[in-house]
Enzyme design. Sequence first.
Site, PDB file in Angstrom:
ATOM      1  N   ARG A 215       0.835  -1.209   0.000  1.00 19.63           N
ATOM      2  CA  ARG A 215       0.000   0.000   0.000  1.00 19.63           C
ATOM      3  C   ARG A 215       0.871   1.260   0.000  1.00 19.63           C
ATOM      4  O   ARG A 215       0.444   2.307  -0.447  1.00 19.63           O
ATOM      5  CB  ARG A 215      -0.884   0.029   1.260  1.00 19.63           C
ATOM      6  CG  ARG A 215      -1.995  -0.979   1.279  1.00 19.63           C
ATOM      7  CD  ARG A 215      -2.663  -1.027   2.652  1.00 19.63           C
ATOM      8  NE  ARG A 215      -3.230   0.238   3.100  1.00 19.63           N
ATOM      9  CZ  ARG A 215      -4.442   0.679   2.792  1.00 19.63           C
ATOM     10  NH1 ARG A 215      -5.225  -0.031   2.013  1.00 19.63           N
ATOM     11  NH2 ARG A 215      -4.875   1.829   3.262  1.00 19.63           N
TER      12      ARG A 215
ATOM     13  N   ARG B 132       9.863   5.361  -3.180  1.00 23.14           N
ATOM     14  CA  ARG B 132      10.155   6.320  -4.242  1.00 23.14           C
ATOM     15  C   ARG B 132      11.589   6.818  -4.172  1.00 23.14           C
ATOM     16  O   ARG B 132      12.065   7.123  -3.080  1.00 23.14           O
ATOM     17  CB  ARG B 132       9.256   7.541  -4.004  1.00 23.14           C
ATOM     18  CG  ARG B 132       8.319   7.813  -5.108  1.00 23.14           C
ATOM     19  CD  ARG B 132       7.575   9.083  -4.810  1.00 23.14           C
ATOM     20  NE  ARG B 132       6.158   8.800  -4.697  1.00 23.14           N
ATOM     21  CZ  ARG B 132       5.405   9.212  -3.700  1.00 23.14           C
ATOM     22  NH1 ARG B 132       5.904   9.932  -2.723  1.00 23.14           N
ATOM     23  NH2 ARG B 132       4.139   8.915  -3.697  1.00 23.14           N
TER      24      ARG B 132
ATOM     25  N   ARG C 198      -9.184  -6.891  12.954  1.00 28.48           N
ATOM     26  CA  ARG C 198      -8.399  -6.130  13.913  1.00 28.48           C
ATOM     27  C   ARG C 198      -9.268  -4.948  14.303  1.00 28.48           C
ATOM     28  O   ARG C 198      -9.930  -4.347  13.451  1.00 28.48           O
ATOM     29  CB  ARG C 198      -7.096  -5.673  13.254  1.00 28.48           C
ATOM     30  CG  ARG C 198      -6.109  -5.082  14.220  1.00 28.48           C
ATOM     31  CD  ARG C 198      -5.479  -6.135  15.105  1.00 28.48           C
ATOM     32  NE  ARG C 198      -4.450  -5.541  15.953  1.00 28.48           N
ATOM     33  CZ  ARG C 198      -4.155  -5.986  17.160  1.00 28.48           C
ATOM     34  NH1 ARG C 198      -4.787  -7.026  17.686  1.00 28.48           N
ATOM     35  NH2 ARG C 198      -3.192  -5.408  17.861  1.00 28.48           N
TER      36      ARG C 198
ATOM     37  N   ARG D 220      -0.435   5.962  15.884  1.00 25.16           N
ATOM     38  CA  ARG D 220      -0.272   7.313  15.341  1.00 25.16           C
ATOM     39  C   ARG D 220      -1.085   8.317  16.118  1.00 25.16           C
ATOM     40  O   ARG D 220      -2.036   7.961  16.810  1.00 25.16           O
ATOM     41  CB  ARG D 220      -0.630   7.355  13.859  1.00 25.16           C
ATOM     42  CG  ARG D 220      -1.938   6.685  13.496  1.00 25.16           C
ATOM     43  CD  ARG D 220      -2.048   6.479  11.979  1.00 25.16           C
ATOM     44  NE  ARG D 220      -3.152   5.567  11.707  1.00 25.16           N
ATOM     45  CZ  ARG D 220      -3.389   4.998  10.532  1.00 25.16           C
ATOM     46  NH1 ARG D 220      -2.627   5.226   9.496  1.00 25.16           N
ATOM     47  NH2 ARG D 220      -4.416   4.188  10.392  1.00 25.16           N
TER      48      ARG D 220
ATOM     49  N   GLU E  33      -4.424   6.714  18.198  1.00 21.40           N
ATOM     50  CA  GLU E  33      -5.050   5.517  17.628  1.00 21.40           C
ATOM     51  C   GLU E  33      -4.362   4.274  18.178  1.00 21.40           C
ATOM     52  O   GLU E  33      -3.179   4.059  17.927  1.00 21.40           O
ATOM     53  CB  GLU E  33      -4.920   5.605  16.105  1.00 21.40           C
ATOM     54  CG  GLU E  33      -5.663   4.538  15.362  1.00 21.40           C
ATOM     55  CD  GLU E  33      -5.661   4.790  13.855  1.00 21.40           C
ATOM     56  OE1 GLU E  33      -5.754   5.965  13.418  1.00 21.40           O
ATOM     57  OE2 GLU E  33      -5.540   3.812  13.118  1.00 21.40           O
TER      58      GLU E  33
ATOM     59  N   TYR F 181      -9.824  -5.034   2.416  1.00 22.96           N
ATOM     60  CA  TYR F 181      -9.151  -3.858   2.967  1.00 22.96           C
ATOM     61  C   TYR F 181      -9.333  -2.709   1.968  1.00 22.96           C
ATOM     62  O   TYR F 181      -8.422  -2.310   1.276  1.00 22.96           O
ATOM     63  CB  TYR F 181      -7.669  -4.208   3.156  1.00 22.96           C
ATOM     64  CG  TYR F 181      -6.813  -3.237   3.924  1.00 22.96           C
ATOM     65  CD1 TYR F 181      -7.277  -1.996   4.345  1.00 22.96           C
ATOM     66  CD2 TYR F 181      -5.499  -3.587   4.242  1.00 22.96           C
ATOM     67  CE1 TYR F 181      -6.450  -1.145   5.045  1.00 22.96           C
ATOM     68  CE2 TYR F 181      -4.674  -2.733   4.943  1.00 22.96           C
ATOM     69  CZ  TYR F 181      -5.158  -1.509   5.340  1.00 22.96           C
ATOM     70  OH  TYR F 181      -4.335  -0.656   6.029  1.00 22.96           O
TER      71      TYR F 181
ATOM     72  N   ASP G  42     -10.194   1.098   0.611  1.00 27.23           N
ATOM     73  CA  ASP G  42     -10.190   2.532   0.920  1.00 27.23           C
ATOM     74  C   ASP G  42     -11.484   3.134   0.380  1.00 27.23           C
ATOM     75  O   ASP G  42     -12.195   2.496  -0.400  1.00 27.23           O
ATOM     76  CB  ASP G  42      -8.989   3.207   0.249  1.00 27.23           C
ATOM     77  CG  ASP G  42      -7.672   2.794   0.875  1.00 27.23           C
ATOM     78  OD1 ASP G  42      -7.674   2.420   2.069  1.00 27.23           O
ATOM     79  OD2 ASP G  42      -6.644   2.828   0.175  1.00 27.23           O
TER      80      ASP G  42
HETATM   81  N1  UDP Z   1       3.301   0.742   7.890  1.00 23.10           N
HETATM   82  C1  UDP Z   1       4.469   0.696   8.597  1.00 23.10           C
HETATM   83  N2  UDP Z   1       4.963   1.831   9.149  1.00 23.10           N
HETATM   84  C2  UDP Z   1       4.344   3.018   9.028  1.00 23.10           C
HETATM   85  C3  UDP Z   1       3.145   3.082   8.296  1.00 23.10           C
HETATM   86  C4  UDP Z   1       2.645   1.914   7.739  1.00 23.10           C
HETATM   87  O1  UDP Z   1       5.058  -0.371   8.743  1.00 23.10           O
HETATM   88  O2  UDP Z   1       4.841   4.024   9.561  1.00 23.10           O
HETATM   89  C5  UDP Z   1       2.782  -0.527   7.325  1.00 23.10           C
HETATM   90  C6  UDP Z   1       1.920  -1.270   8.337  1.00 23.10           C
HETATM   91  O3  UDP Z   1       2.102  -2.655   8.136  1.00 23.10           O
HETATM   92  C7  UDP Z   1       0.524  -0.861   7.925  1.00 23.10           C
HETATM   93  C8  UDP Z   1       0.662  -0.814   6.411  1.00 23.10           C
HETATM   94  O4  UDP Z   1       1.965  -0.282   6.201  1.00 23.10           O
HETATM   95  O5  UDP Z   1      -0.460  -1.773   8.353  1.00 23.10           O
HETATM   96  C9  UDP Z   1      -0.369   0.014   5.691  1.00 23.10           C
HETATM   97  O6  UDP Z   1      -0.341   1.334   6.174  1.00 23.10           O
HETATM   98  P1  UDP Z   1      -1.497   2.367   5.857  1.00 23.10           P
HETATM   99  O7  UDP Z   1      -1.060   3.703   6.317  1.00 23.10           O
HETATM  100  O8  UDP Z   1      -1.891   2.215   4.431  1.00 23.10           O
HETATM  101  O9  UDP Z   1      -2.665   1.814   6.784  1.00 23.10           O
HETATM  102  P2  UDP Z   1      -4.087   2.408   7.218  1.00 23.10           P
HETATM  103  O10 UDP Z   1      -4.011   3.907   7.110  1.00 23.10           O
HETATM  104  O11 UDP Z   1      -5.109   1.758   6.333  1.00 23.10           O
HETATM  105  O12 UDP Z   1      -4.212   1.943   8.637  1.00 23.10           O
END
Ligand code: UDP
Length: 374
Positions: free
Chosen positions: A178, A182, A255, A286, A306, A354, A356
């Site tokens: 996801r 880059r 989850r 976060r 969160e 999953y 969006d």
């Molecule tokens: N992820 C990570 N570190 C970060 C952010 C994301 O390892 O700082 C990984 C983690 O496994 C997470 C996945 O990337 O579940 C997808 O992140 P995303 O931000 O897309 O998740 P969402 O916002 O849907 O919770």
Amino acid sequence: MSKEVHTKKYDYLIVGAGIFGSIFAYEAKKRGKKSLVIDKRNHIAGNMYTESIEGINVHKYGAHIFHTNSKNVWDYINQFAEFNRYTNAPVAIYKNELYNLPFNMNTFNKMWGVTTPEQAKSKIEQERKNSKIEKPSNLEEQAISLVGKDIYEKLIKGYTEKQWGRDAKDLPSFIINRLPVRFTYDNNYFNDKYQGIPIGGYTQIIEKMLLDIEVELNVNYFSNREHYDNIAEKIVFTGMIDEYYEYEYGILDYRSLKFEHEKLSVSNYQGNAVVNYTEREIPYTRIIEHKHFEYGDQENTVITKEYPASWSKGDEPYYPINNDKNNELYRKYKELADQEKAVIFGGRLAEYKYYDMHQVIAAALTKVNKEFEE
Ligand code: UDP
């Protein structure tokens, strides 16, 4: 001879007032159909729900940043709100070290001191060789192959394991795909052409979709199933598919999350909308500071921590756990769903995906077209 007579009060009973159900209700109404939308919560908009606190639109169920590559989806959602030019550029904090996300030249520079794409690529290549992974088969291997061991250990492992409550070796690699990797100095978290936050929050979008449509809140479909099943010609179901079938093949795993919202008497708490805490020891993943989504200049601020949480039957499901076992179980429920003539399943919970927001919109519009054979 009389034609088939429809005796039910509604054409559609829509279970769940989130984006899937609300688009369906809106599109059905445009075609002269009458729906009743029900939701067990005390508000509409599902997890997109935002609430104004101190003049700040607070994302009550976690940050929702709209992004899509589809002009069609972008134009569709823009009918219901004006979007700003917000670009998501989270930062990650690991034990007082700060890194830019997603993984890009800024991250590589901070981690290794490299300044050119070539240096970054060769550093990653070297780490990949050392790890001896040839064909990545899980999240850990995929992550190391993409960005190397240093970044995996500081920015991915701890975050992922607290987020999902399991070892990164036991998670599917698509989850880490996801995030873009880059080799430019570009902190945009998404690759999509279109991105933004609706000025004034998300709830207004769903309010507009549901305008002049009957909505019942605080009601549980399952507590009064017989009544609801007889009220409409068809059902649009956006809840958990295994619950719909009374868990007859078993329970799908999820989850869950817990949100801790705080009002603070400072105007700028963290300087960014999204700050990830990637070390395992900090229990939240976060902190969101909502005002930054809309460049707010309010005197105070609202933040949300969160916390990932385990899920068991009865808890709020947030993320499907799409491992082989659950995907196989879902496939069995999907077979039952495919045989239904008068029930349409859609959304993150009913499709166990999953998704969006933009993907739910696309899926809803496809189902609408199919239903009305356009
Ligand atoms: N992820 C990570 N570190 C970060 C952010 C994301 O390892 O700082 C990984 C983690 O496994 C997470 C996945 O990337 O579940 C997808 O992140 P995303 O931000 O897309 O998740 P969402 O916002 O849907 O919770």
